[in-house]
Design a protein around this motif. Structure first.
Motif, PDB file in Angstrom:
ATOM      1  N   LYS A 218       0.771  -1.244   0.000  1.00 42.01           N
ATOM      2  CA  LYS A 218       0.000   0.000   0.000  1.00 42.01           C
ATOM      3  C   LYS A 218       0.802   1.294   0.000  1.00 42.01           C
ATOM      4  N   GLU A 219       2.126   1.224  -0.008  1.00 39.01           N
ATOM      5  CA  GLU A 219       2.848   2.487   0.159  1.00 39.01           C
ATOM      6  C   GLU A 219       3.622   2.952  -1.065  1.00 39.01           C
ATOM      7  N   MET A 220       3.657   2.178  -2.144  1.00 35.83           N
ATOM      8  CA  MET A 220       4.552   2.559  -3.240  1.00 35.83           C
ATOM      9  C   MET A 220       3.925   3.571  -4.201  1.00 35.83           C
TER      10      MET A 220
ATOM     11  N   PHE B 251      10.369   7.412  -1.126  1.00 35.85           N
ATOM     12  CA  PHE B 251       8.964   7.780  -1.297  1.00 35.85           C
ATOM     13  C   PHE B 251       8.041   6.671  -0.824  1.00 35.85           C
ATOM     14  N   ARG B 252       7.138   7.000   0.085  1.00 29.55           N
ATOM     15  CA  ARG B 252       6.138   6.013   0.520  1.00 29.55           C
ATOM     16  C   ARG B 252       4.823   6.728   0.752  1.00 29.55           C
ATOM     17  N   HIS B 253       3.752   6.148   0.200  1.00 32.71           N
ATOM     18  CA  HIS B 253       2.445   6.762   0.358  1.00 32.71           C
ATOM     19  C   HIS B 253       1.855   6.344   1.701  1.00 32.71           C
ATOM     20  N   GLU B 254       2.321   7.043   2.766  1.00 31.61           N
ATOM     21  CA  GLU B 254       1.840   6.740   4.110  1.00 31.61           C
ATOM     22  C   GLU B 254       0.988   7.904   4.591  1.00 31.61           C
ATOM     23  N   ARG B 255       0.323   7.717   5.745  1.00 28.35           N
ATOM     24  CA  ARG B 255      -0.436   8.823   6.304  1.00 28.35           C
ATOM     25  C   ARG B 255       0.554   9.797   6.938  1.00 28.35           C
TER      26      ARG B 255
ATOM     27  N   GLY C 176       7.252  12.886  11.862  1.00 24.32           N
ATOM     28  CA  GLY C 176       8.235  11.811  11.681  1.00 24.32           C
ATOM     29  C   GLY C 176       7.859  10.801  10.616  1.00 24.32           C
ATOM     30  N   ARG C 177       6.750  11.030   9.900  1.00 27.92           N
ATOM     31  CA  ARG C 177       6.348  10.105   8.839  1.00 27.92           C
ATOM     32  C   ARG C 177       5.850  10.917   7.646  1.00 27.92           C
ATOM     33  N   TYR C 178       6.555  10.839   6.554  1.00 33.56           N
ATOM     34  CA  TYR C 178       6.242  11.675   5.400  1.00 33.56           C
ATOM     35  C   TYR C 178       6.194  10.833   4.136  1.00 33.56           C
TER      36      TYR C 178
END
Ligand code: ATP
Ligand code: MG
Length: 424
Positions: free
Chosen positions: A65-67, A112-116, A120-122
């Motif tokens: 789910k993060e790519m 690059f990660r499609h996170e919320r 500290g999380r981008y």
């Protein structure tokens, strides 16, 4: 007025006020890797999607789910790199760097990660990492941990991070443990949350680091990986522990530590801090002896880690260790009147020539004394040089301290570089 376009959510600008701290962090990293004899590798930011699917694993958070994956104009599936290890192995195989040789490599750059997005999380963040190839023994696991410990020392955050360590055994041991763990989880299936049920067969070890307290409670009685380790894996781990003891690196063995990526075996570790809330892992890594072969190279032992730069920057700011970062300007050169501009520019240039590390800014755009002094102050400079018609006539320069109450000095132009040097 035209509508302004905003940055993409979770992707940050690093502004001029923040970049000195970033540069300091990067410079500590560069001198540390250099002290250990590591070489830099730079790989492209975009790779074939398959590279990450095959290395990180299909059933991991990153790949599921993060790519950032997109079709190129010719319909090839490309992905913005979510981490650096897969690319390093790909490049190593492609250029024959890993075949029957040792490599000690490092890299630094955006991931690059499609996170919320949260503190500290981008979605675009930066990692520094090291990867060592061709050495199976625990001494090199200890080396990369020593290198990371030196970073904490240099950043001045040694007291604020602690090391957690575990071992996952080799492939066969992991497989045997995996079966035992699945059998155990099947008995408690009803009490598992949706995530854990889904992972139970595809990636059961990930259930071990489930965030759910209910799942964690069930796991108290789960079989322990340590009981499935063979002699070699046990010795590898105990040797690592002895080496860390010998060099005074403290650690806690955390049997639940499994890491989110599929390629690890034997040693896994995380450096964590209590000072950043739930995004407390600042550096993580381990051994991945199977990955080079898995990506088409000859089987090659490997160990490495990645550090999140944003989290280090945040930690330094939180601990207020960002205060003594060097200013961008040391000396601000003013020209009092249009006739003095040429001399002022020349004096600034002479200073840069004679003192190459001195940061010299010249005032541009004219203005009266007050305006120029205001700019000098705002530049953060320690001293303003005042070049007026009298100074030029007498071959002198006035040196005005901006950060203390010391007297202004009048220095012969011939002695300027020597005097400035003595002031820093
Ligand atoms: P986490 O458990 O925090 O999600 P992770 O297991 O996904 O971390 P790795 O993939 O091992 O982390 O990456 C190594 C380091 O990179 C992390 O310890 C962290 O410092 C940093 N990092 C990972 N993802 C992000 C992100 N989205 N934003 C900022 N830093 C990150
Ligand atoms: Mg993550």
């Amino acid at each position: 007025m035209a509508k302004q376009i905003q940055a993409i959510r979770g992707m940050n600008d690093i502004l001029p006020t923040q970049s000195p701290l970033w540069q300091q962090v990067e410079s500590v990293i560069r001198s540390t890797v250099s002290a250990y004899g590591y070489s830099e590798i730079r790989t492209p930011i975009v790779e074939s999607t398959d590279l990450f699917k095959r290395s990180i694993g299909e059933v991991t958070d990153i790949v599921e789910k993060e790519m950032y994956t997109f079709a190129d104009r010719n319909e090839d599936s490309l992905t913005l790199r979510p981490e650096g290890t897969a690319s390093t192995v790909r490049a190593g195989n492609e250029h024959g760097l890993l075949y029957n040789q040792e490599q000690r490599l490092w890299y630094m750059g955006p991931m690059f990660r499609h996170e919320r997005p949260q503190k500290g999380r981008y979605r675009q963040f930066h990692q520094f990492g090291v990867e060592v190839y061709g050495i199976p023994s625990a001494d090199v696991d200890a080396e990369v941990l020593m290198l990371s410990a030196r970073l904490w020392d240099s950043f001045g955050i040694k007291e604020h991070v602690k090391l957690e360590l575990n071992t996952l055994g080799d492939t066969a041991e992991r497989a045997a443990y995996r079966d035992a763990l699945i059998a155990f989880l099947e008995q408690h299936k009803e009490q598992l949350d949706e995530d854990s049920k889904r992972r139970m067969y595809s990636n059961p070890l990930r259930v071990l680091d489930s965030k759910s307290p209910q799942v964690q409670a069930i796991l108290t009685d789960a079989p322990a990986l340590m009981d499935y380790l063979g002699e070699e894996s046990k010795t590898h781990f105990s040797t690592l522990c002895e080496l860390l003891d010998a060099v005074g690196i403290e650690y806690t063995v955390n049997p639940r530590l499994v890491r989110g990526l599929d390629y690890y075996n034997r040693t896994v570790f995380e450096w964590v801090t209590d000072s950043l809330g739930s995004q407390g892992t600042v550096l993580a890594g381990g051994r991945y002896d199977g990955l080079v072969g898995q990506l088409g190279g000859k089987d090659t032992p490997a160990v490495g880690f990645a550090m999140g730069l944003e989290r280090i920057v945040l930690l330094l700011q939180t601990l207020e260790l960002d205060k003594d970062v060097a200013p961008v300007v040391d000396v601000y050169v003013t020209a009092m009147g249009e006739k003095c501009v040429v001399e002022a520019i020349k004096i600034a240039q002479e200073l840069r020539q004679n003192l190459p590390t001195l940061k010299v800014m010249t005032h541009c755009g004219g203005g009266n004394f007050k305006k120029q002094m205001k700019r000098a102050d705002r530049s953060g400079a320690e001293y303003a040089l005042i070049i007026g018609e009298d100074e030029i006539a007498n071959q002198q320069v006035a040196v005005k301290p901006l950060r203390n109450k010391n007297e202004q000095l009048l220095v012969a132009r011939a002695d300027l570089a020597t005097t400035i040097k003595s002031l820093f």
